[in-house]
Design a protein around this motif. Structure first.
Motif, PDB file in Angstrom:
ATOM      1  N   ILE A 167       0.852  -0.974  -0.161  1.00 31.00           N
ATOM      2  CA  ILE A 167       0.022  -0.032  -0.236  1.00 31.00           C
ATOM      3  C   ILE A 167       1.019   1.136   0.022  1.00 31.00           C
ATOM      4  O   ILE A 167       1.787   1.321   0.889  1.00 31.00           O
ATOM      5  N   PRO A 168       0.757   2.119  -0.903  1.00 36.49           N
ATOM      6  CA  PRO A 168       1.497   3.408  -0.815  1.00 36.49           C
ATOM      7  C   PRO A 168       1.341   4.071   0.539  1.00 36.49           C
ATOM      8  O   PRO A 168       0.266   4.235   0.875  1.00 36.49           O
ATOM      9  N   SER A 169       2.476   4.491   0.891  1.00 39.96           N
ATOM     10  CA  SER A 169       2.283   5.114   2.361  1.00 39.96           C
ATOM     11  C   SER A 169       3.621   6.112   2.658  1.00 39.96           C
ATOM     12  O   SER A 169       4.634   6.083   1.927  1.00 39.96           O
ATOM     13  N   PHE A 170       3.441   7.197   3.366  1.00 42.82           N
ATOM     14  CA  PHE A 170       4.428   7.958   4.003  1.00 42.82           C
ATOM     15  C   PHE A 170       4.216   8.272   5.586  1.00 42.82           C
ATOM     16  O   PHE A 170       2.979   8.183   5.880  1.00 42.82           O
ATOM     17  N   ILE A 171       4.918   9.038   6.027  1.00 43.61           N
ATOM     18  CA  ILE A 171       4.727   9.331   7.450  1.00 43.61           C
ATOM     19  C   ILE A 171       4.956  10.935   7.667  1.00 43.61           C
ATOM     20  O   ILE A 171       6.331  11.244   7.270  1.00 43.61           O
ATOM     21  N   LEU A 172       4.235  11.732   8.405  1.00 43.08           N
ATOM     22  CA  LEU A 172       4.824  12.974   8.824  1.00 43.08           C
ATOM     23  C   LEU A 172       4.814  12.974  10.428  1.00 43.08           C
ATOM     24  O   LEU A 172       3.733  12.443  10.953  1.00 43.08           O
ATOM     25  N   MET A 173       6.033  13.314  10.789  1.00 37.25           N
ATOM     26  CA  MET A 173       6.285  13.560  12.245  1.00 37.25           C
ATOM     27  C   MET A 173       6.308  15.145  12.537  1.00 37.25           C
ATOM     28  O   MET A 173       6.843  15.885  11.769  1.00 37.25           O
ATOM     29  N   ALA A 174       5.285  15.303  13.778  1.00 36.94           N
ATOM     30  CA  ALA A 174       5.633  16.644  14.055  1.00 36.94           C
ATOM     31  C   ALA A 174       6.556  16.584  15.431  1.00 36.94           C
ATOM     32  O   ALA A 174       5.795  16.183  16.390  1.00 36.94           O
ATOM     33  N   ILE A 175       7.590  17.412  15.378  1.00 41.07           N
ATOM     34  CA  ILE A 175       8.435  17.221  16.661  1.00 41.07           C
ATOM     35  C   ILE A 175       8.402  18.577  17.547  1.00 41.07           C
ATOM     36  O   ILE A 175       8.822  19.780  16.863  1.00 41.07           O
ATOM     37  N   LYS A 176       8.199  18.433  18.725  1.00 40.59           N
ATOM     38  CA  LYS A 176       8.230  19.643  19.444  1.00 40.59           C
ATOM     39  C   LYS A 176       8.967  19.378  20.768  1.00 40.59           C
ATOM     40  O   LYS A 176       7.988  18.510  21.727  1.00 40.59           O
ATOM     41  N   GLY A 177      10.034  19.780  21.028  1.00 41.12           N
ATOM     42  CA  GLY A 177      10.821  19.185  22.352  1.00 41.12           C
ATOM     43  C   GLY A 177      11.088  17.824  22.478  1.00 41.12           C
ATOM     44  O   GLY A 177      11.443  16.951  21.434  1.00 41.12           O
ATOM     45  N   ASN A 178      10.625  17.217  23.596  1.00 40.12           N
ATOM     46  CA  ASN A 178      10.455  15.757  23.756  1.00 40.12           C
ATOM     47  C   ASN A 178       9.279  14.923  23.335  1.00 40.12           C
ATOM     48  O   ASN A 178       8.740  13.899  23.862  1.00 40.12           O
ATOM     49  N   ASN A 179       8.398  15.789  22.408  1.00 43.37           N
ATOM     50  CA  ASN A 179       6.958  15.125  22.126  1.00 43.37           C
ATOM     51  C   ASN A 179       7.130  15.103  20.630  1.00 43.37           C
ATOM     52  O   ASN A 179       7.506  15.677  19.884  1.00 43.37           O
ATOM     53  N   VAL A 180       6.600  14.085  20.064  1.00 42.77           N
ATOM     54  CA  VAL A 180       6.475  13.818  18.737  1.00 42.77           C
ATOM     55  C   VAL A 180       4.765  13.154  18.226  1.00 42.77           C
ATOM     56  O   VAL A 180       4.505  12.307  18.974  1.00 42.77           O
ATOM     57  N   VAL A 181       4.406  13.984  17.478  1.00 40.90           N
ATOM     58  CA  VAL A 181       2.934  13.389  16.816  1.00 40.90           C
ATOM     59  C   VAL A 181       3.278  12.821  15.612  1.00 40.90           C
ATOM     60  O   VAL A 181       3.986  13.461  14.650  1.00 40.90           O
ATOM     61  N   THR A 182       2.638  11.444  15.301  1.00 41.67           N
ATOM     62  CA  THR A 182       2.992  10.898  14.130  1.00 41.67           C
ATOM     63  C   THR A 182       1.873  10.725  13.308  1.00 41.67           C
ATOM     64  O   THR A 182       0.878  10.031  13.826  1.00 41.67           O
ATOM     65  N   PHE A 183       1.924  11.064  11.992  1.00 35.65           N
ATOM     66  CA  PHE A 183       0.752  10.971  11.125  1.00 35.65           C
ATOM     67  C   PHE A 183       1.130   9.953  10.073  1.00 35.65           C
ATOM     68  O   PHE A 183       2.063  10.279   9.366  1.00 35.65           O
ATOM     69  N   VAL A 184       0.343   8.820   9.834  1.00 37.09           N
ATOM     70  CA  VAL A 184       0.687   7.772   8.932  1.00 37.09           C
ATOM     71  C   VAL A 184      -0.367   8.090   7.860  1.00 37.09           C
ATOM     72  O   VAL A 184      -1.434   8.012   7.816  1.00 37.09           O
ATOM     73  N   VAL A 200      -5.660   8.678   7.014  1.00 35.42           N
ATOM     74  CA  VAL A 200      -4.594   9.225   7.979  1.00 35.42           C
ATOM     75  C   VAL A 200      -4.772   8.542   9.270  1.00 35.42           C
ATOM     76  O   VAL A 200      -5.985   8.678   9.688  1.00 35.42           O
ATOM     77  N   SER A 201      -3.801   8.277  10.155  1.00 34.42           N
ATOM     78  CA  SER A 201      -3.764   7.740  11.552  1.00 34.42           C
ATOM     79  C   SER A 201      -2.961   8.646  12.245  1.00 34.42           C
ATOM     80  O   SER A 201      -1.690   8.712  11.626  1.00 34.42           O
ATOM     81  N   LYS A 202      -3.211   8.624  13.478  1.00 36.46           N
ATOM     82  CA  LYS A 202      -2.310   9.621  14.274  1.00 36.46           C
ATOM     83  C   LYS A 202      -1.907   8.993  15.637  1.00 36.46           C
ATOM     84  O   LYS A 202      -2.795   8.379  16.224  1.00 36.46           O
ATOM     85  N   SER A 203      -0.633   9.187  15.912  1.00 36.84           N
ATOM     86  CA  SER A 203      -0.293   8.631  17.284  1.00 36.84           C
ATOM     87  C   SER A 203       0.649   9.436  17.961  1.00 36.84           C
ATOM     88  O   SER A 203       1.419  10.293  17.056  1.00 36.84           O
ATOM     89  N   GLU A 204       0.664   9.315  19.459  1.00 37.51           N
ATOM     90  CA  GLU A 204       1.781  10.198  19.888  1.00 37.51           C
ATOM     91  C   GLU A 204       2.738   9.437  20.745  1.00 37.51           C
ATOM     92  O   GLU A 204       2.373   8.600  21.143  1.00 37.51           O
ATOM     93  N   PHE A 205       3.971  10.199  20.858  1.00 31.09           N
ATOM     94  CA  PHE A 205       5.047   9.636  21.622  1.00 31.09           C
ATOM     95  C   PHE A 205       5.754  10.491  22.444  1.00 31.09           C
ATOM     96  O   PHE A 205       5.992  11.673  21.930  1.00 31.09           O
TER      97      PHE A 205
END
Length: 212
Positions: A167-184, A200-205
């Protein structure tokens, strides 16, 4: 006159610095081109960093990735895939974005490939918070014990090394300090409209702050 504040939807930039994670394009080897649905989403100038897991396989595709990061050519990081001829791509790379050390490797070098233990061993050796690998053409976002493993899949939906469709896919990560939000982002067939649609699915770390 009463001033009223416009309520607006949060944009991705509100989450932090935008990092495009993409790989296994395999153009022109196994697939014609990047889906137009993805190109429409990837607007030059918004993305601050590109982390590419390799198998770019063409100069024009490399240039496309570089053009996305306006004025920040040094923020485009590409590692060598098993089908890349380029002598300039390293086998692996470590970059720091925000509070995260991020390791980048295509993954065909690992034995066994794509096995969680192999990935965690590489992550320990590189001493990184986030490890990004490719090769399997399958998206993966895996958080475990303060470690984050990411695979952006294949941006073109190229067949895998053993011929399986992907399946065609890519990821965008938004990074701020020690937090990252990941969009698949995945381009999937929608039976209701009979068309391909971007899902689009979203997760946080978050990671613990480093001890000074």
């Amino acid at each position: 006159s009463s001033s009223r504040t416009e309520k607006r939807e949060p944009t991705m930039q509100d989450f932090g610095e935008l990092v495009l994670v993409m790989g296994d394009l395999c153009i022109p080897n196994r697939k014609g081109k990047l889906p137009e649905e993805f190109k429409a989403l990837l607007v030059p100038g918004k993305i601050k960093h590109v982390l590419c897991t390799g198998n770019v396989c063409s100069k024009s595709m490399e240039q496309y990735l570089r053009n996305l990061v306006v004025g920040n050519a040094s923020n485009v990081h590409i590692v060598k895939g098993d089908m890349d001829d380029s002598k300039t791509y390293p086998e692996e790379k470590v970059v720091t974005i925000g509070g995260f050390k991020i390791g980048l490797c295509h993954g065909h070098q690992l034995v066994p490939t794509a096995h969680v233990e192999s990935l965690l061993n590489l992550q320990r050796r590189l001493n990184v918070d986030i490890l990004i690998t490719g090769h399997t053409h399958q998206t993966e976002v895996y958080a475990n014990d303060q470690k984050y493993l990411i695979n952006p899949g294949s941006a073109t939906g190229a067949a895998t090394y053993n011929g399986k469709a992907s399946i065609p896919s890519f990821i965008l990560m938004a990074i701020k300090g020690n937090n990252v939000v990941t969009f698949v982002y995945e381009l999937k067939f929608d039976p209701e409209t009979n068309e391909q649609k971007v899902k689009v699915s979203k997760s946080e770390f978050s990671k613990e702050p480093d001890d000074e």
